[in-house]
Design a protein around this motif. Sequence first.
Motif, PDB file in Angstrom:
ATOM      1  N   HIS A  68      28.395 -52.707  56.797  1.00 42.48           N
ATOM      2  CA  HIS A  68      29.273 -52.337  58.006  1.00 42.48           C
ATOM      3  C   HIS A  68      30.204 -51.438  57.891  1.00 42.48           C
ATOM      4  CE1 HIS A  68      32.480 -53.759  61.089  1.00 42.48           C
ATOM      5  NE2 HIS A  68      31.311 -54.053  61.855  1.00 42.48           N
ATOM      6  N   VAL A  69      30.571 -50.935  58.806  1.00 44.44           N
ATOM      7  CA  VAL A  69      31.574 -49.540  58.632  1.00 44.44           C
ATOM      8  C   VAL A  69      32.801 -49.949  58.015  1.00 44.44           C
ATOM      9  CG1 VAL A  69      32.443 -49.922  60.988  1.00 44.44           C
ATOM     10  CG2 VAL A  69      32.541 -47.804  60.078  1.00 44.44           C
ATOM     11  N   SER A  70      33.225 -51.285  58.165  1.00 45.01           N
ATOM     12  CA  SER A  70      34.478 -51.812  57.473  1.00 45.01           C
ATOM     13  C   SER A  70      34.470 -52.070  56.115  1.00 45.01           C
ATOM     14  CB  SER A  70      34.995 -52.948  58.420  1.00 45.01           C
ATOM     15  OG  SER A  70      34.040 -54.077  58.100  1.00 45.01           O
ATOM     16  N   LEU A  71      33.299 -52.112  55.576  1.00 41.35           N
ATOM     17  CA  LEU A  71      32.976 -52.514  54.108  1.00 41.35           C
ATOM     18  C   LEU A  71      32.784 -51.138  53.288  1.00 41.35           C
ATOM     19  CD1 LEU A  71      30.628 -55.254  54.364  1.00 41.35           C
ATOM     20  CD2 LEU A  71      33.077 -55.543  54.276  1.00 41.35           C
ATOM     21  N   SER A  72      33.357 -50.964  52.072  1.00 41.99           N
ATOM     22  CA  SER A  72      33.297 -49.914  51.269  1.00 41.99           C
ATOM     23  C   SER A  72      31.810 -49.835  50.505  1.00 41.99           C
ATOM     24  CB  SER A  72      34.313 -49.744  50.265  1.00 41.99           C
ATOM     25  OG  SER A  72      34.544 -50.860  49.286  1.00 41.99           O
ATOM     26  N   SER A  73      31.589 -51.343  50.125  1.00 43.09           N
ATOM     27  CA  SER A  73      30.122 -51.555  49.801  1.00 43.09           C
ATOM     28  C   SER A  73      29.575 -52.726  50.392  1.00 43.09           C
ATOM     29  CB  SER A  73      30.164 -51.781  48.135  1.00 43.09           C
ATOM     30  OG  SER A  73      31.285 -52.992  47.777  1.00 43.09           O
ATOM     31  N   PRO A  74      28.365 -53.132  50.447  1.00 43.15           N
ATOM     32  CA  PRO A  74      27.762 -54.120  50.966  1.00 43.15           C
ATOM     33  C   PRO A  74      28.041 -55.465  50.477  1.00 43.15           C
ATOM     34  CG  PRO A  74      26.087 -52.497  50.828  1.00 43.15           C
ATOM     35  CD  PRO A  74      27.251 -52.144  49.840  1.00 43.15           C
ATOM     36  N   TYR A  75      28.223 -56.474  51.442  1.00 39.40           N
ATOM     37  CA  TYR A  75      28.346 -57.886  50.758  1.00 39.40           C
ATOM     38  C   TYR A  75      27.034 -58.373  50.688  1.00 39.40           C
ATOM     39  CZ  TYR A  75      33.213 -58.402  52.532  1.00 39.40           C
ATOM     40  OH  TYR A  75      34.567 -58.514  52.790  1.00 39.40           O
ATOM     41  N   THR A  76      26.622 -59.120  49.387  1.00 34.79           N
ATOM     42  CA  THR A  76      25.421 -59.448  49.089  1.00 34.79           C
ATOM     43  C   THR A  76      25.404 -60.804  48.682  1.00 34.79           C
ATOM     44  OG1 THR A  76      25.526 -58.718  46.762  1.00 34.79           O
ATOM     45  CG2 THR A  76      24.679 -57.263  48.480  1.00 34.79           C
ATOM     46  N   THR A  77      24.288 -61.404  48.733  1.00 35.89           N
ATOM     47  CA  THR A  77      23.896 -62.941  48.320  1.00 35.89           C
ATOM     48  C   THR A  77      22.585 -63.019  47.982  1.00 35.89           C
ATOM     49  OG1 THR A  77      24.328 -65.187  48.666  1.00 35.89           O
ATOM     50  CG2 THR A  77      23.562 -63.857  50.583  1.00 35.89           C
ATOM     51  N   THR A  78      22.304 -63.785  46.756  1.00 33.28           N
ATOM     52  CA  THR A  78      20.864 -63.782  46.302  1.00 33.28           C
ATOM     53  C   THR A  78      20.230 -65.196  46.081  1.00 33.28           C
ATOM     54  OG1 THR A  78      21.166 -61.716  44.921  1.00 33.28           O
ATOM     55  CG2 THR A  78      19.425 -63.373  44.314  1.00 33.28           C
ATOM     56  N   GLU A  79      18.916 -65.363  46.542  1.00 28.33           N
ATOM     57  CA  GLU A  79      18.361 -66.573  46.284  1.00 28.33           C
ATOM     58  C   GLU A  79      17.237 -66.494  45.331  1.00 28.33           C
ATOM     59  OE1 GLU A  79      17.937 -70.575  46.555  1.00 28.33           O
ATOM     60  OE2 GLU A  79      18.968 -69.756  48.283  1.00 28.33           O
ATOM     61  N   VAL A  80      17.235 -67.213  44.158  1.00 27.33           N
ATOM     62  CA  VAL A  80      16.083 -66.886  43.248  1.00 27.33           C
ATOM     63  C   VAL A  80      15.159 -68.239  43.770  1.00 27.33           C
ATOM     64  CG1 VAL A  80      15.306 -67.152  41.055  1.00 27.33           C
ATOM     65  CG2 VAL A  80      17.553 -66.264  41.534  1.00 27.33           C
ATOM     66  N   LEU A  81      13.861 -67.596  43.776  1.00 28.26           N
ATOM     67  CA  LEU A  81      12.850 -68.864  44.338  1.00 28.26           C
ATOM     68  C   LEU A  81      12.121 -69.396  43.009  1.00 28.26           C
ATOM     69  CD1 LEU A  81      10.487 -66.894  46.709  1.00 28.26           C
ATOM     70  CD2 LEU A  81      12.650 -67.810  47.100  1.00 28.26           C
ATOM     71  N   GLU A  82      11.959 -70.980  43.120  1.00 27.86           N
ATOM     72  CA  GLU A  82      11.336 -71.624  42.248  1.00 27.86           C
ATOM     73  C   GLU A  82      10.123 -72.136  42.784  1.00 27.86           C
ATOM     74  OE1 GLU A  82      11.740 -75.858  39.645  1.00 27.86           O
ATOM     75  OE2 GLU A  82      13.753 -74.849  40.905  1.00 27.86           O
ATOM     76  N   ILE A  83       8.788 -71.871  42.375  1.00 29.60           N
ATOM     77  CA  ILE A  83       7.550 -72.301  42.975  1.00 29.60           C
ATOM     78  C   ILE A  83       6.709 -72.986  41.956  1.00 29.60           C
ATOM     79  CG2 ILE A  83       5.629 -71.394  44.069  1.00 29.60           C
ATOM     80  CD1 ILE A  83       8.018 -70.451  45.475  1.00 29.60           C
ATOM     81  N   HIS A  84       6.538 -74.125  42.366  1.00 33.80           N
ATOM     82  CA  HIS A  84       5.452 -75.017  41.343  1.00 33.80           C
ATOM     83  C   HIS A  84       4.257 -74.736  41.644  1.00 33.80           C
ATOM     84  CE1 HIS A  84       8.677 -78.458  40.280  1.00 33.80           C
ATOM     85  NE2 HIS A  84       9.026 -77.399  39.895  1.00 33.80           N
ATOM     86  N   TYR A  85       3.395 -74.388  40.607  1.00 31.05           N
ATOM     87  CA  TYR A  85       1.890 -74.126  40.661  1.00 31.05           C
ATOM     88  C   TYR A  85       1.307 -74.901  39.482  1.00 31.05           C
ATOM     89  CZ  TYR A  85       3.422 -70.410  37.431  1.00 31.05           C
ATOM     90  OH  TYR A  85       3.799 -69.825  36.384  1.00 31.05           O
ATOM     91  N   ALA A  86      -0.055 -75.027  39.774  1.00 33.59           N
ATOM     92  CA  ALA A  86      -1.003 -75.740  38.889  1.00 33.59           C
ATOM     93  C   ALA A  86      -1.021 -74.694  37.541  1.00 33.59           C
ATOM     94  CB  ALA A  86      -2.302 -75.976  39.480  1.00 33.59           C
ATOM     95  N   PRO A  87      -1.572 -75.408  36.638  1.00 43.88           N
ATOM     96  CA  PRO A  87      -1.688 -74.535  35.486  1.00 43.88           C
ATOM     97  C   PRO A  87      -2.864 -73.808  35.244  1.00 43.88           C
ATOM     98  CG  PRO A  87      -1.411 -76.888  34.831  1.00 43.88           C
ATOM     99  CD  PRO A  87      -1.735 -76.808  36.196  1.00 43.88           C
ATOM    100  N   HIS A  88      -2.585 -72.607  34.571  1.00 40.46           N
ATOM    101  CA  HIS A  88      -3.765 -71.655  34.193  1.00 40.46           C
ATOM    102  C   HIS A  88      -4.015 -71.658  32.573  1.00 40.46           C
ATOM    103  CE1 HIS A  88      -6.618 -68.250  34.305  1.00 40.46           C
ATOM    104  NE2 HIS A  88      -5.868 -67.806  33.257  1.00 40.46           N
ATOM    105  N   VAL A  89      -5.360 -72.041  32.072  1.00 42.68           N
ATOM    106  CA  VAL A  89      -5.356 -72.156  30.830  1.00 42.68           C
ATOM    107  C   VAL A  89      -6.392 -70.916  30.325  1.00 42.68           C
ATOM    108  CG1 VAL A  89      -6.153 -73.902  29.041  1.00 42.68           C
ATOM    109  CG2 VAL A  89      -5.088 -74.696  30.981  1.00 42.68           C
ATOM    110  N   GLU A  90      -5.990 -70.637  29.006  1.00 47.55           N
ATOM    111  CA  GLU A  90      -6.710 -69.913  28.091  1.00 47.55           C
ATOM    112  C   GLU A  90      -6.892 -70.310  26.699  1.00 47.55           C
ATOM    113  OE1 GLU A  90      -5.610 -65.881  28.250  1.00 47.55           O
ATOM    114  OE2 GLU A  90      -6.044 -65.669  30.478  1.00 47.55           O
ATOM    115  N   ILE A  91      -8.144 -70.062  25.874  1.00 45.88           N
ATOM    116  CA  ILE A  91      -8.021 -70.518  24.456  1.00 45.88           C
ATOM    117  C   ILE A  91      -8.401 -69.269  23.935  1.00 45.88           C
ATOM    118  CG2 ILE A  91      -9.387 -71.793  22.957  1.00 45.88           C
ATOM    119  CD1 ILE A  91     -10.349 -73.813  24.987  1.00 45.88           C
TER     120      ILE A  91
END
Length: 371
Positions: free
Chosen positions: A185-208
Amino acid sequence: QTCNKKFPITQNVTVVEGATANMTCRVDYNDNTSLQWSNPAQQTLFFGDKKALRDHRIELLRATSQELTIRIGDVSLSDEGLYTCSLFTMPVKTTKAFLTVLGVPRRPEITGFTKPAMEGEEITLTCSTTGSKPAANIRWFRNDKEVQGTQEVNATGKSFTVKSSLKFLVDKRDDGVAYTCGVEHVSLSSPYTTTEVLEIHYAPHVEITHSLIIPQEGQYFKLECISKGNPRPEPVLWFKDGGDLPDIERMIVEGRELTITTLNKTDNGTYRCEASNHVGTSSAEYTLFVYDPNALGQHGPDHALIGGVVAVVVFITLCLIIVVGRYLARHKGTYLTHEAKGAEDAPDADTAIINAEGNHVHAEEKKEYFI
């Protein structure tokens, strides 16, 4: 020109909501006539040095015959508009100045995401900010890369509410990804920010993974089950040929590792690692074949013998090619020599052809006689 200089001089002013605005009116020539400031509602604020409107936010800074400067504190959006400076001559001379008030956007909020999300689920992230004037702009970033959202602007009184949404299907690659909403915004010297970190549950992937390329009897051997999933699959399970491990004294399971202390032929078979979490189950297999170190040593000369035979065959083939090539070259040279000889003894071209043919016949006769 002198007449123009008797008109008041003002300037437009732009301030941020909540700040202070100084309104100045000047005149170059004045014969002690009073100056006056009025608000957009045409209410008199100051007439000379006399305050006319009861508003504690408005105060006098300077009042002379050639200048009238007032201050409006804690400016609100409702203070925006045309202000009038009047010079009370006959007739009255007026000049207007526009006061622009910028509405500062509130810090953004991200809504619509409930942790955790399941792999394959469609989610909507919505970033919103209120109170901006003019309307703010919202930008989205996935980690450090900008992504495009769908923006919506709504007027709320004199200010605006701005929303921007992202809709997408999540998978395991989105686990731990940071989505950042930035408000510009023109009234701000730098942007206002906010962050959301995703948490995703998923099935295992396996290697031997395994510790030896060629396992041999008597060696120490280790298999490791590498499983990735969210939540982290704990513990992992080991099986051999579809059943439990047959020799728990030599086959030691520690965490994700299966160690066989002393390999022997009875360890041959298919080993399976299985990992589970509340999303699903996954497994991987490894087929173990234990070699006899003595048999490996005996197989060594066989490879050398095969290599030697191949080398001899290649050498003989090359020799045959060279002999055949030389024979064909000599035979062609003899043919050309007989033709040339017939041509040399002939008095003319016709006789040369006949002689050449005769030479071929004699050559054939000689060959038949020789045989």
